[in-house]
Scaffold this active site. Structure first.
Site, PDB file in Angstrom:
ATOM      1  N   CYS A 138       0.721  -1.233   0.066  1.00 29.83           N
ATOM      2  CA  CYS A 138       0.000  -0.015   0.134  1.00 29.83           C
ATOM      3  C   CYS A 138       1.138   1.414  -0.065  1.00 29.83           C
ATOM      4  O   CYS A 138       1.467   1.787   1.132  1.00 29.83           O
ATOM      5  CB  CYS A 138      -0.894  -0.042   1.185  1.00 29.83           C
ATOM      6  SG  CYS A 138      -1.963   1.373   1.430  1.00 29.83           S
ATOM      7  N   CYS A 141      -0.397   3.852   2.118  1.00 27.09           N
ATOM      8  CA  CYS A 141      -0.352   3.947   3.595  1.00 27.09           C
ATOM      9  C   CYS A 141       1.273   4.011   4.288  1.00 27.09           C
ATOM     10  O   CYS A 141       1.449   4.892   4.883  1.00 27.09           O
ATOM     11  CB  CYS A 141      -0.680   2.384   4.036  1.00 27.09           C
ATOM     12  SG  CYS A 141      -2.206   1.841   3.414  1.00 27.09           S
ATOM     13  N   ASP A 142       2.183   3.760   3.058  1.00 26.82           N
ATOM     14  CA  ASP A 142       3.628   3.606   3.634  1.00 26.82           C
ATOM     15  C   ASP A 142       4.272   4.484   2.756  1.00 26.82           C
ATOM     16  O   ASP A 142       5.503   4.451   3.064  1.00 26.82           O
ATOM     17  CB  ASP A 142       3.786   2.194   3.494  1.00 26.82           C
ATOM     18  CG  ASP A 142       3.150   1.252   4.342  1.00 26.82           C
ATOM     19  OD1 ASP A 142       2.649   1.806   5.356  1.00 26.82           O
ATOM     20  OD2 ASP A 142       2.999   0.062   4.044  1.00 26.82           O
TER      21      ASP A 142
END
Length: 314
Positions: A138, A141-142
């Protein structure tokens, strides 16, 4: 085994942000929810390290700790959390029936599905070894953790194109590994990738090994035509070959799209079966974020409560 004669107001299948949020709302509404966590209590956030984009955690939080907070909040209001899988469902009548892996059958007026989705992985040993040490599924997300660093994205579809474009805003170079001589992504997404000067596309390329001991240092890749190998230096390795919604148990019962995501009515979590609601990544093929999953969990609980009130059950 015959089902217990008790009929619950609502049963929640699956945990994670959607399931736990649905449980919080349902419990506070006096629906006495029973939540079955499934095989991965807490969902995908249990394999996520730092979460910095969920409101209310100004210093960030570890994914497992965040899910533990959600669980405690759901339990505080009286949610009955059971650490079991649901293996069969019968949604044919007004009273829904579910069967657990231990053989127990339960009845409920409403069902909230929050079974989530699982990222597809390449299946190489180093992928699991370096999970959350540079390997991610992701970028949204990261990606922030790799700002200013070189990264690799694997995949040829829209997801891979979107992740590469997103990372290109943060990273000086993004290496996109495409295993064929063309991308599966939509034409407009392909054009965006090609126009992005700091995205280097490696055609006909597969990953042999992700390199690094304690964290990712790069990848050894192979050209599928020439069979030549090379090492690409990078600190981030993003697998973007798609997600698989955990919905196989509902096949033939609930409407789903070609990928298996449950189809809900517009501006609603209602499925094609009255009294059955779908929330989180099991029905969201677009956003797949903890905050959006929590939002649909809230919606599902509110809609279940309204249906129960309309029928005079509560």
């Amino acid at each position: 085994m015959s089902p217990d004669s008790k009929i619950f107001e609502t049963i929640i299948i699956g945990s994670g942000p959607a399931g736990y949020t649905a449980a919080i709302y349902a419990a506070r509404a006096g629906l006495n929810p029973v939540l079955f966590t499934g095989s991965e209590p807490g969902g995908q956030l249990m394999i996520t390290t730092d979460v910095e984009n969920y409101p209310g955690y100004p210093d960030g939080i570890m994914g497992p700790q965040m899910m533990d907070d959600f669980r405690k909040q759901a339990e505080r209001f009286g949610t009955d959390i059971r650490y079991e899988m649901i293996v069969d469902v019968d949604f044919t009548g007004d009273i829904k029936k579910i069967k657990t892996e231990s053989g127990q059958e339960l009845l409920s007026h409403t069902i909230i599905i929050s079974t989530g989705a699982s990222a597809k992985w390449l299946g190489i040993p180093s992928e699991q070894k370096l999970m959350n040490k540079g390997v991610s599924a992701c970028a949204v997300c990261d990606g922030f953790f790799f700002k200013g660093q070189e990264v690799i994205v694997v995949g040829g579809g829209d997801t891979a194109a979107e992740e590469a474009i997103y990372l290109a805003k943060l990273c000086p170079t993004v290496h996109l590994l495409v295993r064929r001589d063309e991308m599966r992504a939509s034409k407009i997404m392909q054009e965006r990738v090609i126009k992005q000067e700091n995205i280097i596309i490696h055609w006909n390329t597969s990953t042999e090994e992700i390199l690094g001991e304690e964290e990712v240092t790069g990848a050894r890749v192979i050209n599928n035509i020439t069979r030549e190998t090379e090492i690409i230096d990078a600190t981030g390795f993003f697998v973007a070959i798609g997600h698989k919604p955990n919905t196989s148990i509902f096949k033939g019962i609930l409407h789903m799209d070609d990928l298996g995501y449950l189809i809900t009515q517009p501006d609603s979590t209602k499925t094609n079966v009255e009294g059955v609601f779908a929330s989180g990544d099991a029905q969201d093929r677009i956003y797949r974020q903890a905050v959006t999953a929590a939002g649909t969990g809230c919606m599902a609980a509110l809609e279940a409560e309204r249906l129960l009130a309309e029928k005079g059950i509560i």
